[in-house]
Motif scaffolding. Structure first.
Motif, mmCIF file in Angstrom:
data_model
loop_
_atom_site.group_PDB
_atom_site.id
_atom_site.type_symbol
_atom_site.label_atom_id
_atom_site.label_comp_id
_atom_site.label_asym_id
_atom_site.label_seq_id
_atom_site.Cartn_x
_atom_site.Cartn_y
_atom_site.Cartn_z
ATOM 1 N N GLY A 147 6.059 32.753 9.272
ATOM 2 C CA GLY A 147 5.405 33.359 7.995
ATOM 3 C C GLY A 147 4.059 34.054 8.266
ATOM 4 N N ASP A 148 3.829 34.224 9.651
ATOM 5 C CA ASP A 148 2.326 34.944 9.920
ATOM 6 C C ASP A 148 2.812 36.666 9.657
ATOM 7 O OD1 ASP A 148 0.797 32.769 10.414
ATOM 8 O OD2 ASP A 148 1.314 32.920 12.805
ATOM 9 N N SER A 149 1.616 37.116 9.504
ATOM 10 C CA SER A 149 1.539 38.489 9.397
ATOM 11 C C SER A 149 0.261 39.136 10.088
ATOM 12 C CB SER A 149 1.571 39.054 8.124
ATOM 13 O OG SER A 149 0.472 38.711 7.476
ATOM 14 N N PHE A 150 0.083 40.150 10.425
ATOM 15 C CA PHE A 150 -1.226 40.881 10.968
ATOM 16 C C PHE A 150 -2.257 40.576 10.215
ATOM 17 C CE2 PHE A 150 -0.187 42.746 15.071
ATOM 18 C CZ PHE A 150 1.149 43.371 14.893
ATOM 19 N N TRP A 151 -2.115 40.929 8.538
ATOM 20 C CA TRP A 151 -2.905 40.553 7.801
ATOM 21 C C TRP A 151 -3.426 39.115 7.797
ATOM 22 C CZ3 TRP A 151 -3.711 37.410 3.710
ATOM 23 C CH2 TRP A 151 -4.683 37.649 2.868
ATOM 24 N N ILE A 157 -11.250 39.813 11.832
ATOM 25 C CA ILE A 157 -11.062 41.346 12.053
ATOM 26 C C ILE A 157 -10.213 41.949 11.441
ATOM 27 C CG2 ILE A 157 -11.674 40.611 14.498
ATOM 28 C CD1 ILE A 157 -8.659 40.664 14.952
ATOM 29 N N SER A 158 -10.168 43.413 11.647
ATOM 30 C CA SER A 158 -9.160 44.374 10.872
ATOM 31 C C SER A 158 -7.859 43.936 11.575
ATOM 32 C CB SER A 158 -9.843 45.766 11.103
ATOM 33 O OG SER A 158 -8.671 46.774 10.925
ATOM 34 N N MET A 159 -6.994 44.361 10.666
ATOM 35 C CA MET A 159 -5.373 43.911 11.125
ATOM 36 C C MET A 159 -5.017 45.319 11.777
ATOM 37 S SD MET A 159 -3.316 44.709 7.656
ATOM 38 C CE MET A 159 -3.458 46.127 6.575
ATOM 39 N N TYR A 160 -5.773 46.518 11.698
ATOM 40 C CA TYR A 160 -5.581 47.645 12.383
ATOM 41 C C TYR A 160 -5.955 47.518 13.802
ATOM 42 C CZ TYR A 160 -4.760 49.874 7.687
ATOM 43 O OH TYR A 160 -4.094 50.346 6.649
ATOM 44 N N THR A 161 -7.230 46.634 14.012
ATOM 45 C CA THR A 161 -7.532 46.635 15.212
ATOM 46 C C THR A 161 -6.912 45.688 15.883
ATOM 47 O OG1 THR A 161 -9.882 47.145 14.684
ATOM 48 C CG2 THR A 161 -9.770 45.515 16.487
ATOM 49 N N LEU A 162 -6.400 44.551 15.501
ATOM 50 C CA LEU A 162 -5.508 43.586 15.790
ATOM 51 C C LEU A 162 -4.333 44.114 16.508
ATOM 52 C CD1 LEU A 162 -4.479 40.672 16.528
ATOM 53 C CD2 LEU A 162 -3.750 40.280 13.990
ATOM 54 N N ALA A 163 -3.731 45.030 15.662
ATOM 55 C CA ALA A 163 -2.425 45.534 16.056
ATOM 56 C C ALA A 163 -2.657 46.412 17.258
ATOM 57 C CB ALA A 163 -1.844 46.441 14.787
ATOM 58 N N ALA A 164 -3.713 47.159 17.047
ATOM 59 C CA ALA A 164 -4.097 48.026 18.181
ATOM 60 C C ALA A 164 -4.215 47.439 19.668
ATOM 61 C CB ALA A 164 -5.200 49.001 17.991
ATOM 62 N N ASN A 165 -5.148 46.128 19.402
ATOM 63 C CA ASN A 165 -5.219 45.369 20.570
ATOM 64 C C ASN A 165 -3.963 44.970 21.470
ATOM 65 O OD1 ASN A 165 -7.983 45.574 20.289
ATOM 66 N ND2 ASN A 165 -8.194 43.568 19.303
ATOM 67 N N ASN A 166 -2.993 44.964 20.746
ATOM 68 C CA ASN A 166 -1.652 44.549 21.177
ATOM 69 C C ASN A 166 -0.697 45.675 21.444
ATOM 70 O OD1 ASN A 166 -1.874 41.467 21.240
ATOM 71 N ND2 ASN A 166 -2.864 42.035 19.474
ATOM 72 N N GLY A 167 -0.991 46.810 21.380
ATOM 73 C CA GLY A 167 -0.307 47.904 21.618
ATOM 74 C C GLY A 167 0.883 48.169 20.428
ATOM 75 N N LYS A 168 0.385 47.872 19.360
ATOM 76 C CA LYS A 168 1.246 47.847 17.970
ATOM 77 C C LYS A 168 0.797 48.542 16.897
ATOM 78 C CE LYS A 168 3.167 43.111 19.264
ATOM 79 N NZ LYS A 168 4.672 43.361 19.450
ATOM 80 N N SER A 169 1.530 48.643 16.156
ATOM 81 C CA SER A 169 1.041 49.316 14.570
ATOM 82 C C SER A 169 1.133 48.163 13.630
ATOM 83 C CB SER A 169 1.858 50.475 14.175
ATOM 84 O OG SER A 169 2.938 50.085 13.599
ATOM 85 N N ILE A 170 0.290 48.240 12.469
ATOM 86 C CA ILE A 170 0.657 47.305 11.552
ATOM 87 C C ILE A 170 2.056 47.145 10.944
ATOM 88 C CG2 ILE A 170 -1.788 47.348 10.710
ATOM 89 C CD1 ILE A 170 -0.896 48.834 8.139
ATOM 90 N N TYR A 171 3.037 47.919 11.263
ATOM 91 C CA TYR A 171 4.198 47.940 10.678
ATOM 92 C C TYR A 171 5.085 47.276 11.716
ATOM 93 C CZ TYR A 171 2.145 51.273 7.410
ATOM 94 O OH TYR A 171 1.477 51.901 6.364
ATOM 95 N N SER A 172 4.670 47.209 12.961
ATOM 96 C CA SER A 172 5.392 46.452 13.942
ATOM 97 C C SER A 172 5.732 44.918 13.739
ATOM 98 C CB SER A 172 4.635 46.323 15.412
ATOM 99 O OG SER A 172 4.273 47.782 15.771
ATOM 100 N N LEU A 173 6.973 44.469 13.865
ATOM 101 C CA LEU A 173 7.163 43.386 13.874
ATOM 102 C C LEU A 173 6.535 42.313 15.009
ATOM 103 C CD1 LEU A 173 11.109 43.767 13.582
ATOM 104 C CD2 LEU A 173 9.392 43.397 11.699
ATOM 105 N N ILE A 174 6.271 41.114 14.547
ATOM 106 C CA ILE A 174 5.861 40.059 15.335
ATOM 107 C C ILE A 174 6.725 38.748 14.980
ATOM 108 C CG2 ILE A 174 3.373 40.858 15.662
ATOM 109 C CD1 ILE A 174 2.590 39.087 13.368
#
Length: 381
Positions: free
Chosen positions: A343-347, A355-372
């Motif tokens: 149920g988690d999301s970047f947001w 923190i920003s979800m864009y920063t979170l995604a970038a920190n992990n080599g992903k985009s906010i549209y990537s699957l987790i």
């Protein structure tokens, strides 16, 4: 009478003083079996062999799957290492089912994952029933669902049982002979001798192994039946002819730890021998890493250098020789990681840490549209 009372008081005080002076004993119950999963990273022959020799561990139960879309990425490697060390092999599936149909679907998924990971037919493939899905289900539904799961698993040639909390036995489901978790030791001992196993602690640590471990005492041969362990010494190949391995050859996972090489290892710009060497670490030095990669023949650790670039060192041969020791020591790290839940999301995760979800995604080599995925570890900061 007064003298006797005084003597008893002195003896009690003396024993209390001794108990505080002694280290905490890890074998309040028999440490017969250990759980492993992606939370412990890749376990080597040496990790398991140390458990067997110094702690009496004789069986391992490795997480293989969860729900209907998650396969534990460490299962194949860890089962191969445990087999090499001479332990009895078992697996478990983390249940998310709420219906009989869902239980059967998860069982089929778990069987496929177990077979792919190399869990031998005849071993135990347990269902771990402790999630919120079951907490919100009725006693009758949970009992029926567990029965359906185990029937599918048994039809595939594995044996099965229920792992759950002591407080759920007889309240959330029927458990005839199960694998029961209940701590602490001093309040739970001798309560579960009619079951297959009792998990008596969840914070056991082993020298050279990563993180905390769940450990259990066995009351019968359910987790050790149908197998004849045959330990074999680890392969130490010549540098020019690396050992071939039948374990997973291309995987990665987020894990922070300290690596101390036992010999000089090269620092490379990528996770492979084809990348440029830009230096080396010698025996006695240490490096704090934040990610581990399996690439063909070798297992690699990634770390952020002072230059702000990622560099890589080989931890050892995949399924063979280790080039040093690894350990977890949270006091040495300033980084924060988060394990993804259903149920988690970047947001939602970014909001939790401000923190920003864009920063979170970038920190992990992903985009906010990537699957987790549940169980995946994300670097926060």
């Amino acid at each position: 009478m007064k003298l006797k009372t005084k003597l008893i008081t002195l003896v009690v005080a003396f024993l209390a003083a001794i108990s505080f002076a002694l280290p905490l004993q890890v074998n309040a119950a028999n440490t017969d079996m250990v759980d492993t999963s992606n939370n412990n990273g890749l376990m080597t022959y040496y990790n398991y062999y140390d458990m067997l020799v110094h702690y009496g561990v004789k069986a391992v139960v490795q997480k293989v799957s969860e729900g209907t879309n998650y396969v534990d990425p460490t299962a194949k490697y860890n089962l191969a290492s445990a087999k090499q060390a001479g332990l009895y092999l078992n697996g478990y599936h983390f249940a998310r089912y709420t219906t009989v149909e869902g239980a059967r679907a998860e069982a089929r998924f778990a069987v496929a994952a177990a077979q792919s990971a190399g869990l031998p037919i005849g071993a135990v493939l347990a269902t771990d029933v402790e999630a919120s899905e079951q907490a919100n289900n009725s006693y009758a539904a949970n009992t029926a669902n567990n029965k359906a799961f185990m029937e599918v698993v048994q039809a595939a040639g594995y044996r099965s049982t229920i792992y759950t909390m002591g407080s759920w036995v007889g309240t959330k489901m029927s458990v005839d002979k199960g694998w029961i978790a209940d701590y602490p030791y001093n309040t739970s001992r001798d309560r579960y001798t009619s079951h297959h196993a009792w998990q008596f602690r969840s914070d056991q640590q082993f020298a050279g192994s990563y993180g905390n471990f769940d450990v259990s005492q066995l009351y019968d041969d359910f987790f050790t039946a149908n197998q004849t362990p045959s330990p074999s010494a680890p392969v130490t190949p010549a540098p020019s002819q690396p050992a071939k391995s039948n374990v997973v050859s291309d995987a990665d996972y987020a894990q922070t730890g300290v690596f101390k090489p036992s010999a000089t290892v090269n620092i490379r710009t990528g996770a492979g021998t084809g990348y440029a060497s830009v230096g080396s670490y010698a025996s006695g030095e240490s490096v704090i890493y934040d990610h581990v990669y399996i690439r063909g023949t070798y297992v690699w650790a990634r770390y952020l250098s002072y230059s702000g670039r990622y560099h890589y060192v080989a931890l050892g041969v995949n399924g063979g020789e280790s080039y040093g020791s690894r350990s977890s020591n949270a006091q040495t790290y300033s980084h924060t990681y988060y394990t993804v839940r259903s149920g988690d999301s970047f947001w939602s995760i970014a909001s939790k840490y401000g923190i920003s979800m864009y920063t979170l995604a970038a920190n992990n080599g992903k985009s906010i549209y990537s699957l987790i995925y549940p169980g995946e570890s994300l670097y926060i900061r």
